[in-house]
Design an enzyme around this catalytic site. Structure first.
Site, mmCIF file in Angstrom:
data_model
loop_
_atom_site.group_PDB
_atom_site.id
_atom_site.type_symbol
_atom_site.label_atom_id
_atom_site.label_comp_id
_atom_site.label_asym_id
_atom_site.label_seq_id
_atom_site.Cartn_x
_atom_site.Cartn_y
_atom_site.Cartn_z
ATOM 1 N N LYS A 3 0.825 -1.210 0.000
ATOM 2 C CA LYS A 3 0.000 0.000 0.000
ATOM 3 C C LYS A 3 0.853 1.252 0.000
ATOM 4 O O LYS A 3 0.501 2.243 -0.634
ATOM 5 C CB LYS A 3 -0.938 0.015 1.219
ATOM 6 C CG LYS A 3 -2.140 -0.901 1.050
ATOM 7 C CD LYS A 3 -3.209 -0.591 2.077
ATOM 8 C CE LYS A 3 -4.423 -1.483 1.859
ATOM 9 N NZ LYS A 3 -5.382 -1.409 2.932
ATOM 10 N N LYS A 46 -5.350 -9.074 -7.056
ATOM 11 C CA LYS A 46 -6.545 -9.280 -6.232
ATOM 12 C C LYS A 46 -7.664 -8.318 -6.631
ATOM 13 O O LYS A 46 -7.400 -7.160 -6.934
ATOM 14 C CB LYS A 46 -6.134 -9.019 -4.772
ATOM 15 C CG LYS A 46 -7.096 -9.473 -3.734
ATOM 16 C CD LYS A 46 -6.627 -9.064 -2.348
ATOM 17 C CE LYS A 46 -6.719 -7.571 -2.127
ATOM 18 N NZ LYS A 46 -6.463 -7.116 -0.771
ATOM 19 N N LYS A 97 -11.324 -2.843 -3.980
ATOM 20 C CA LYS A 97 -12.100 -1.617 -4.174
ATOM 21 C C LYS A 97 -11.216 -0.449 -4.579
ATOM 22 O O LYS A 97 -11.691 0.560 -5.053
ATOM 23 C CB LYS A 97 -12.948 -1.283 -2.942
ATOM 24 C CG LYS A 97 -12.268 -1.410 -1.608
ATOM 25 C CD LYS A 97 -13.301 -1.413 -0.465
ATOM 26 C CE LYS A 97 -12.826 -2.265 0.693
ATOM 27 N NZ LYS A 97 -13.880 -2.691 1.585
HETATM 28 P P1 TYM Z 1 -10.710 -5.429 4.030
HETATM 29 O O1 TYM Z 1 -11.703 -4.382 4.381
HETATM 30 O O2 TYM Z 1 -9.662 -5.097 3.019
HETATM 31 O O3 TYM Z 1 -11.454 -6.724 3.529
HETATM 32 C C1 TYM Z 1 -12.485 -7.300 4.312
HETATM 33 C C2 TYM Z 1 -12.497 -8.808 4.159
HETATM 34 O O4 TYM Z 1 -12.669 -9.163 2.786
HETATM 35 C C3 TYM Z 1 -11.628 -10.036 2.385
HETATM 36 N N1 TYM Z 1 -11.281 -9.744 0.985
HETATM 37 C C4 TYM Z 1 -11.178 -10.678 0.040
HETATM 38 N N2 TYM Z 1 -11.352 -12.006 0.085
HETATM 39 C C5 TYM Z 1 -11.181 -12.697 -1.058
HETATM 40 N N3 TYM Z 1 -10.842 -12.092 -2.234
HETATM 41 C C6 TYM Z 1 -10.658 -10.766 -2.323
HETATM 42 N N4 TYM Z 1 -10.343 -10.192 -3.482
HETATM 43 C C7 TYM Z 1 -10.829 -9.985 -1.144
HETATM 44 N N5 TYM Z 1 -10.735 -8.654 -0.860
HETATM 45 C C8 TYM Z 1 -11.010 -8.531 0.445
HETATM 46 C C9 TYM Z 1 -10.460 -9.717 3.305
HETATM 47 O O5 TYM Z 1 -9.552 -10.784 3.384
HETATM 48 C C10 TYM Z 1 -11.177 -9.458 4.607
HETATM 49 O O6 TYM Z 1 -11.465 -10.659 5.276
HETATM 50 N N6 TYM Z 1 -7.675 -5.378 7.981
HETATM 51 C C11 TYM Z 1 -8.921 -5.866 7.457
HETATM 52 C C12 TYM Z 1 -10.135 -5.478 8.260
HETATM 53 C C13 TYM Z 1 -10.024 -5.764 9.717
HETATM 54 C C14 TYM Z 1 -10.194 -7.030 10.332
HETATM 55 C C15 TYM Z 1 -10.037 -6.785 11.755
HETATM 56 C C16 TYM Z 1 -10.455 -8.316 9.859
HETATM 57 C C17 TYM Z 1 -9.768 -4.866 10.702
HETATM 58 N N7 TYM Z 1 -9.787 -5.461 11.914
HETATM 59 C C18 TYM Z 1 -10.122 -7.829 12.652
HETATM 60 C C19 TYM Z 1 -10.550 -9.350 10.770
HETATM 61 C C20 TYM Z 1 -10.387 -9.109 12.161
HETATM 62 C C21 TYM Z 1 -9.117 -5.323 6.054
HETATM 63 O O7 TYM Z 1 -8.577 -4.303 5.690
HETATM 64 O O8 TYM Z 1 -10.022 -6.016 5.338
#
Ligand code: TYM
Length: 347
Positions: free
Chosen positions: A123, A206, A209
């Site tokens: 990032k 991947k 968004k």
């Molecule tokens: P974030 O907001 O980027 O994504 C949320 C969830 O969606 C999954 N994900 C995907 N899975 C499969 N293919 C994809 N292309 C894809 N894009 C996103 C992510 O793996 C995630 O599970 N840091 C985390 C949010 C977070 C979190 C937490 C998660 C903050 N605190 C505590 C679990 C526990 C994040 O940025 O996810």
């Protein structure tokens, strides 16, 4: 005397997970996370789900857009099947335990550990001098999100695996530093056919968004026509689908579409290959488009309906936050006790 081995089994099973409300939810978020959140809830496990707005602000967010995106993500959760009566559903900033424990974990995590986080490197890119300190510290806040509830299992997509390993390291170090068995060592739950949904334009990156091309992803707000067009235009190769799963090796775009089909249909990729062995994309893509529309359109229309009443969404999030606080507050208070902080204020 050797120390007791810590396993999540010594703590009651509790699921926590979160999604950033920045931009809209994508098919990646849905298949990799949200759909599985619903399955866990429906298995009757205690489930706590959070819209992590404090994570979203690690990059600048327009306040009006953040407010809208948080409500829209909440609507997406509910439309996809999260029942706010059975799961705790809230936005992170309403429960202060997260940032309190996040700071404590900033003091537990080591610079070396944080510097190895590949998502930060991706990032920040060449701009690492100029990104926020929060973006660097973010995985420690993520560990706090989970451990403020002593959650034992965390369903996520594959891209979050390294952050969960860090969460385990933080729990182990905290327990060791203070001679306690206070925090569980969490189990990542990365399962199903779509743990890494790839871009529709490039099977090696991947679905995200933040990709500048809207054609690269399906958004949960896309209408049926848009979903269908994006799938029909998805990049593929010229070969028909293979007879066996191994035939998808070195065919990232084909593999991605097969995995998406499998996850949407609730089948394994092997079953999909069996059903479509030898099929051209001219046959497979329309079948996938129909399936995606059938599964996603009801969610999109329910989201639209829910978004007509933002006050009701805010009420649900507020109620969820109060329930979350009731679990996290005593846990974080006990952490202060363990660490030797005086707690003499009358509440
Ligand atoms: P974030 O907001 O980027 O994504 C949320 C969830 O969606 C999954 N994900 C995907 N899975 C499969 N293919 C994809 N292309 C894809 N894009 C996103 C992510 O793996 C995630 O599970 N840091 C985390 C949010 C977070 C979190 C937490 C998660 C903050 N605190 C505590 C679990 C526990 C994040 O940025 O996810």
């Amino acid at each position: 005397m050797s120390e007791p081995v810590q396993t999540p089994q010594t703590f009651p099973t509790r699921i926590f997970s979160g999604i950033q409300p920045s931009g809209g939810l994508t098919l990646g978020n849905y298949l990799g996370a949200l759909k599985r959140f619903v399955e866990k809830q429906d298995e009757g496990i205690e489930t706590i789900y959070c819209l992590v707005d404090m994570h979203a602000i690690t990059v600048w967010q327009d306040p009006a857009k953040l407010r809208h995106a948080t409500r829209e993500a909440a609507a997406g959760f509910i439309a996809a099947g999260i029942d706010p009566a059975r799961s705790v559903l809230f936005n992170q900033s309403q429960v202060t335990a997260h940032v309190e424990l996040g700071w404590i974990f900033n003091c537990v995590a080591r610079m070396g550990w944080m510097s190895r986080m590949t998502q930060f490197k991706d990032k920040a890119g060449k701009n690492s001098e100029n990104v926020s300190l929060g973006l660097f510290a973010y995985p420690a806040l993520m560990a706090a999100d989970i451990l403020a509830y002593k959650a034992t299992h965390v369903p996520v997509g594959e891209d979050q695996k390294q952050h969960l390993e860090l969460c385990r390291d933080i729990a182990i170090k905290f327990n060791k530093d203070f001679g306690v068995n206070y925090f569980p060592v969490v189990e990542p739950v990365i399962e199903g056919a779509a743990t890494r949904v790839m871009s529709l334009r490039d099977g090696t990156s991947k679905m995200s968004k933040s990709d500048p091309s809207d054609q690269s992803r399906i958004n949960l707000t896309d209408d049926a026509d848009t979903i269908s067009k994006k799938i029909r235009k998805a990049k593929t190769d010229a070969e028909p689908l293979p007879e066996h799963l191994d035939g998808l090796k070195d065919r990232p775009e084909a593999k991605n579409l097969v995995n998406i089909y499998a996850a949407l249909a609730g089948h394994t990729p092997a079953q999909v290959i069996k059903d479509f062995a030898g099929a051209q994309f001219g046959t497979f893509k329309p079948a996938l488009a129909d399936l995606a529309v059938a599964k996603l359109s009801p969610i999109t229309s329910e989201m639209t309906r829910l978004m007509k009443d933002p006050a009701e969404i805010d009420r649900i999030l507020g109620e969820g936050a109060a329930r979350a606080d009731a679990i996290a507050r005593p846990i974080v208070d006990e952490v202060y006790e363990i660490m030797g902080m005086i707690r003499s204020r009358h509440m």
